[in-house]
Design a protein around this motif. Structure first.
Motif, PDB file in Angstrom:
ATOM      1  N   ASP A   1       1.132  -0.912   0.027  1.00 49.53           N
ATOM      2  CA  ASP A   1       0.060  -0.058  -0.228  1.00 49.53           C
ATOM      3  C   ASP A   1       0.688   1.146  -0.206  1.00 49.53           C
ATOM      4  OD1 ASP A   1      -2.679  -1.393   0.094  1.00 49.53           O
ATOM      5  OD2 ASP A   1      -2.402  -1.254   2.102  1.00 49.53           O
TER       6      ASP A   1
ATOM      7  N   GLN B   1       1.164   3.754  -3.019  1.00 53.44           N
ATOM      8  CA  GLN B   1       0.626   5.025  -2.757  1.00 53.44           C
ATOM      9  C   GLN B   1       1.672   6.180  -3.155  1.00 53.44           C
ATOM     10  OE1 GLN B   1      -2.309   6.753  -1.830  1.00 53.44           O
ATOM     11  NE2 GLN B   1      -1.441   8.583  -2.026  1.00 53.44           N
TER      12      GLN B   1
ATOM     13  N   ASP C   1       2.247   6.366  -6.742  1.00 55.72           N
ATOM     14  CA  ASP C   1       0.687   7.784  -7.053  1.00 55.72           C
ATOM     15  C   ASP C   1       1.378   9.020  -7.144  1.00 55.72           C
ATOM     16  OD1 ASP C   1      -1.022   5.788  -8.074  1.00 55.72           O
ATOM     17  OD2 ASP C   1      -2.499   5.448  -6.149  1.00 55.72           O
ATOM     18  N   ASP C   2       1.592   9.592  -6.141  1.00 58.47           N
ATOM     19  CA  ASP C   2       1.726  10.267  -5.498  1.00 58.47           C
ATOM     20  C   ASP C   2       3.172  11.243  -6.356  1.00 58.47           C
ATOM     21  OD1 ASP C   2       0.474  10.806  -2.699  1.00 58.47           O
ATOM     22  OD2 ASP C   2       2.063  10.064  -1.624  1.00 58.47           O
TER      23      ASP C   2
END
Length: 163
Positions: free
Chosen positions: A65, A69, A72-73
């Protein structure tokens, strides 16, 4: 999962789990000054191996996760950079300060599409199948859209200065 066990057994399990890849019943037995067979009995009675597997799986999920994340950032940050570059190019073109090579604009538009695709895999945009004319139309639409965003941004900025 809540396990009903004496504090000493719980502490032994916590030590066992904390040892990671170096864990052994012998090390736990030495720490608590008991026999290895006593630790094996505690481990069997309180399902240590299943609990370790669950703990390791949860750690793997949390790590995955965090990686997703972080990815994605990074994609969001790169997408913002590309969009700012497109806005600057659109402004420079609109003001006649720059004559852009179509290849540069093509690369920026494709990069923006790729990053948007990576960010939102549920709505992919495959620019590789577009003809040159379709790509140029997309680039013109994007430049027009960016020009409108620049005009709105400039208007808001001017309004703030007046206040």
């Amino acid at each position: 999962m809540t396990i009903n066990q004496p504090d000493r057994h719980r502490q032994a399990f916590e030590l066992y789990r904390s040892l990671g890849t170096r864990r052994s019943y012998r090390k736990v037995a030495a720490h608590f000054d008991v026999s290895t067979s006593a630790v094996k009995l505690w481990a069997t009675k309180h399902n240590w191996q299943d609990r370790i597997r669950e703990h390791d799986a949860e750690n793997a999920r949390q790590t995955a996760d965090r990686v997703l994340q972080s990815n994605d950032d990074e994609i969001d940050r790169n997408l913002k950079i590309v969009r700012v570059a497109l806005m600057k190019v659109a402004r420079a073109i609109a003001e006649g300060r720059v004559k852009i090579q179509m290849g540069d604009l093509d690369r920026l538009v494709r990069l923006e599409g790729y990053l948007g695709e990576q960010r939102n895999l549920n709505h992919p945009t495959d620019l590789s199948n577009l003809s040159d004319d379709q790509l140029m139309e997309r680039a013109r639409d994007l430049v027009a859209s960016m020009s409108n965003e620049i005009a709105e941004f400039d208007a808001k900025k001017a309004a703030k200065r007046r206040v």
